[in-house]
Motif scaffolding. Structure first.
Motif, PDB file in Angstrom:
ATOM      1  N   TYR A  82       0.850  -1.186   0.000  1.00  0.00           N
ATOM      2  CA  TYR A  82       0.000   0.000   0.000  1.00  0.00           C
ATOM      3  C   TYR A  82       0.892   1.246   0.000  1.00  0.00           C
ATOM      4  CZ  TYR A  82      -3.647  -3.343   0.966  1.00  0.00           C
ATOM      5  OH  TYR A  82      -4.499  -4.421   0.868  1.00  0.00           O
ATOM      6  N   ASP A  83       0.552   2.184  -0.913  1.00  0.00           N
ATOM      7  CA  ASP A  83       1.408   3.359  -1.091  1.00  0.00           C
ATOM      8  C   ASP A  83       0.574   4.625  -1.194  1.00  0.00           C
ATOM      9  OD1 ASP A  83       0.262   3.210  -3.613  1.00  0.00           O
ATOM     10  OD2 ASP A  83       2.042   2.339  -4.555  1.00  0.00           O
ATOM     11  N   GLY A  84       1.131   5.641  -1.850  1.00  0.00           N
ATOM     12  CA  GLY A  84       0.457   6.926  -1.949  1.00  0.00           C
ATOM     13  C   GLY A  84      -0.874   6.881  -2.661  1.00  0.00           C
ATOM     14  N   ALA A  85      -1.093   5.869  -3.498  1.00  0.00           N
ATOM     15  CA  ALA A  85      -2.382   5.733  -4.166  1.00  0.00           C
ATOM     16  C   ALA A  85      -3.472   5.335  -3.185  1.00  0.00           C
ATOM     17  CB  ALA A  85      -2.284   4.705  -5.295  1.00  0.00           C
ATOM     18  N   ASP A  86      -3.081   4.687  -2.087  1.00  0.00           N
ATOM     19  CA  ASP A  86      -4.041   4.257  -1.070  1.00  0.00           C
ATOM     20  C   ASP A  86      -4.260   5.335  -0.012  1.00  0.00           C
ATOM     21  OD1 ASP A  86      -4.376   1.304  -1.905  1.00  0.00           O
ATOM     22  OD2 ASP A  86      -2.194   1.577  -1.803  1.00  0.00           O
ATOM     23  N   ASN A  87      -3.211   6.077   0.305  1.00  0.00           N
ATOM     24  CA  ASN A  87      -3.307   7.253   1.165  1.00  0.00           C
ATOM     25  C   ASN A  87      -2.081   8.118   0.871  1.00  0.00           C
ATOM     26  OD1 ASN A  87      -2.912   9.075   3.539  1.00  0.00           O
ATOM     27  ND2 ASN A  87      -4.739   8.018   4.271  1.00  0.00           N
ATOM     28  N   PRO A  88      -2.272   9.395   0.478  1.00  0.00           N
ATOM     29  CA  PRO A  88      -1.146  10.246   0.084  1.00  0.00           C
ATOM     30  C   PRO A  88      -0.087  10.417   1.163  1.00  0.00           C
ATOM     31  CG  PRO A  88      -3.240  11.264  -0.522  1.00  0.00           C
ATOM     32  CD  PRO A  88      -3.567  10.088   0.345  1.00  0.00           C
ATOM     33  N   ALA A  89      -0.436  10.178   2.435  1.00  0.00           N
ATOM     34  CA  ALA A  89       0.520  10.380   3.525  1.00  0.00           C
ATOM     35  C   ALA A  89       1.527   9.240   3.637  1.00  0.00           C
ATOM     36  CB  ALA A  89      -0.220  10.536   4.856  1.00  0.00           C
ATOM     37  N   ILE A  90       1.208   8.071   3.107  1.00  0.00           N
ATOM     38  CA  ILE A  90       2.048   6.898   3.324  1.00  0.00           C
ATOM     39  C   ILE A  90       3.508   7.107   2.894  1.00  0.00           C
ATOM     40  CG2 ILE A  90       2.420   4.492   2.618  1.00  0.00           C
ATOM     41  CD1 ILE A  90      -0.584   4.068   2.754  1.00  0.00           C
ATOM     42  N   PRO A  91       3.794   7.657   1.713  1.00  0.00           N
ATOM     43  CA  PRO A  91       5.201   7.798   1.310  1.00  0.00           C
ATOM     44  C   PRO A  91       6.003   8.786   2.152  1.00  0.00           C
ATOM     45  CG  PRO A  91       3.734   7.933  -0.590  1.00  0.00           C
ATOM     46  CD  PRO A  91       2.879   8.039   0.630  1.00  0.00           C
ATOM     47  N   THR A  92       5.329   9.652   2.930  1.00  0.00           N
ATOM     48  CA  THR A  92       6.032  10.694   3.681  1.00  0.00           C
ATOM     49  C   THR A  92       6.114  10.407   5.168  1.00  0.00           C
ATOM     50  OG1 THR A  92       4.041  12.034   4.107  1.00  0.00           O
ATOM     51  CG2 THR A  92       5.176  12.374   2.007  1.00  0.00           C
ATOM     52  N   LEU A  93       5.653   9.240   5.611  1.00  0.00           N
ATOM     53  CA  LEU A  93       5.608   8.951   7.042  1.00  0.00           C
ATOM     54  C   LEU A  93       7.014   8.871   7.634  1.00  0.00           C
ATOM     55  CD1 LEU A  93       2.770   6.263   7.132  1.00  0.00           C
ATOM     56  CD2 LEU A  93       2.608   8.710   7.610  1.00  0.00           C
ATOM     57  N   VAL A  94       7.196   9.501   8.778  1.00  0.00           N
ATOM     58  CA  VAL A  94       8.485   9.493   9.467  1.00  0.00           C
ATOM     59  C   VAL A  94       8.539   8.347  10.479  1.00  0.00           C
ATOM     60  CG1 VAL A  94      10.069  10.814  10.914  1.00  0.00           C
ATOM     61  CG2 VAL A  94       8.688  11.986   9.180  1.00  0.00           C
ATOM     62  N   ASN A  95       7.461   8.169  11.228  1.00  0.00           N
ATOM     63  CA  ASN A  95       7.443   7.109  12.231  1.00  0.00           C
ATOM     64  C   ASN A  95       6.016   6.612  12.427  1.00  0.00           C
ATOM     65  OD1 ASN A  95       8.463   5.467  14.509  1.00  0.00           O
ATOM     66  ND2 ASN A  95       7.241   6.859  15.748  1.00  0.00           N
ATOM     67  N   ILE A  96       5.831   5.311  12.263  1.00  0.00           N
ATOM     68  CA  ILE A  96       4.538   4.684  12.522  1.00  0.00           C
ATOM     69  C   ILE A  96       4.627   4.026  13.888  1.00  0.00           C
ATOM     70  CG2 ILE A  96       2.830   3.018  11.728  1.00  0.00           C
ATOM     71  CD1 ILE A  96       4.023   3.299   8.924  1.00  0.00           C
ATOM     72  N   ALA A  97       3.866   4.531  14.848  1.00  0.00           N
ATOM     73  CA  ALA A  97       3.944   4.012  16.207  1.00  0.00           C
ATOM     74  C   ALA A  97       3.129   2.742  16.375  1.00  0.00           C
ATOM     75  CB  ALA A  97       3.469   5.075  17.200  1.00  0.00           C
ATOM     76  N   MET A  98       1.900   2.741  15.863  1.00  0.00           N
ATOM     77  CA  MET A  98       1.006   1.605  16.016  1.00  0.00           C
ATOM     78  C   MET A  98       0.191   1.432  14.739  1.00  0.00           C
ATOM     79  SD  MET A  98       1.396   0.310  19.120  1.00  0.00           S
ATOM     80  CE  MET A  98       2.094   0.835  20.706  1.00  0.00           C
ATOM     81  N   VAL A  99      -0.231   0.183  14.488  1.00  0.00           N
ATOM     82  CA  VAL A  99      -1.117  -0.107  13.364  1.00  0.00           C
ATOM     83  C   VAL A  99      -2.251  -0.993  13.875  1.00  0.00           C
ATOM     84  CG1 VAL A  99      -1.342  -1.206  11.101  1.00  0.00           C
ATOM     85  CG2 VAL A  99       0.725   0.085  11.652  1.00  0.00           C
ATOM     86  N   TYR A 100      -3.468  -0.675  13.461  1.00  0.00           N
ATOM     87  CA  TYR A 100      -4.643  -1.447  13.852  1.00  0.00           C
ATOM     88  C   TYR A 100      -5.479  -1.763  12.615  1.00  0.00           C
ATOM     89  CZ  TYR A 100      -3.435   0.645  18.363  1.00  0.00           C
ATOM     90  OH  TYR A 100      -2.764   1.069  19.487  1.00  0.00           O
ATOM     91  N   THR A 101      -6.244  -2.842  12.684  1.00  0.00           N
ATOM     92  CA  THR A 101      -7.249  -3.120  11.672  1.00  0.00           C
ATOM     93  C   THR A 101      -8.620  -3.053  12.320  1.00  0.00           C
ATOM     94  OG1 THR A 101      -7.031  -5.513  12.055  1.00  0.00           O
ATOM     95  CG2 THR A 101      -5.772  -4.563  10.220  1.00  0.00           C
TER      96      THR A 101
END
Length: 235
Positions: A82-101
């Motif tokens: 999943y990349d910028g086509a799925d959410n424009p913020a993804i390619p610019t993320l500096v730190n992902i602390a947590m991920v949930y579904t």
């Protein structure tokens, strides 16, 4: 002989020079120009460049105003990257602390982080399909495992820091010009004195000011996010 002093009475309001409007990019530029006594606009281009450089530097740090849990995207059947086509913020993320579904009923699951090479080894033609329980970030893209099936889940990222929308006009404002006005101004002045005006003493003074502002903002961020208790860490 008596001395009579006539006063104008109590001051009931602040000067009209103090505006209640949100500070803008142009306000930072004007403040810096005033500080360096640039009455002719000689350094306008350099000040603009220095402010943008200061924002690029500071956006790598997590403050209370550049954290979010609102970056989401839906899973797609058979899609693991999943990349910028799925959410424009993804390619610019500096730190992902947590991920949930999250499913359609709002039920939420924690997705653990994995190393890119670990998922690379297990995500082949025989990879299982279903609700993702692991993720990794590589090549400015998010990779999920297992590969999502036809059931659609919302992937929610808890991120800090993330890059705010870029300011493109002097009249615009965002958290960098409101919450971090003094921080950005100090960093921009340091860059200006160091690279343009070539004044080492003033550059050092501006850097000290930036460090003070940085410490205060990071301290406030820690206070806002603290739980008030010490959490044990497993080694």
């Amino acid at each position: 002989m008596s001395i009579i002093v006539t006063t104008g009475g109590p001051i009931s309001s602040l000067s009209t020079a103090i505006s209640s409007a949100a500070p803008t990019f142009g306000d930072i530029l004007t403040a810096i120009a005033d500080d360096i006594d640039d009455t002719t606009g000689e350094y306008t281009a350099q000040i603009t460049s220095a402010i943008l450089s200061a924002i690029r530097y500071c956006e790598r740090f997590a403050y209370y105003f550049n954290e979010t849990r609102d970056i989401t995207f839906p899973t797609v059947d058979g899609q693991e990257w999943y990349d910028g086509a799925d959410n424009p913020a993804i390619p610019t993320l500096v730190n992902i602390a947590m991920v949930y579904t999250e499913d359609s009923n709002g039920e939420r699951w924690y997705v653990k982080r994995a190393m890119p090479d670990d998922i690379e080894l297990i995500s082949d033609n025989s990879a299982s399909r279903g609700r993702p329980y692991a993720w990794t970030y590589f090549g400015r893209r998010i990779r999920l495992y297992p590969i999502p099936s036809s059931t659609v889940y919302t992937v929610r990222l808890q991120v800090g820091p993330y890059r705010l929308d870029q300011i493109t006009d002097q009249g615009q404002s965002n958290a960098w010009t409101t919450e971090a006005f003094d921080l950005i101004k100090a960093r921009a002045k340091y860059i200006l004195y160091k690279d343009t005006i070539k004044d080492a003493a003033m550059a050092s003074e501006a850097l000290n000011d930036f460090n003070d502002q940085q410490a205060m903002l990071l301290g406030e961020t820690a206070s806002r996010n603290s739980r008030g208790v010490i959490i044990a860490t497993a080694f």
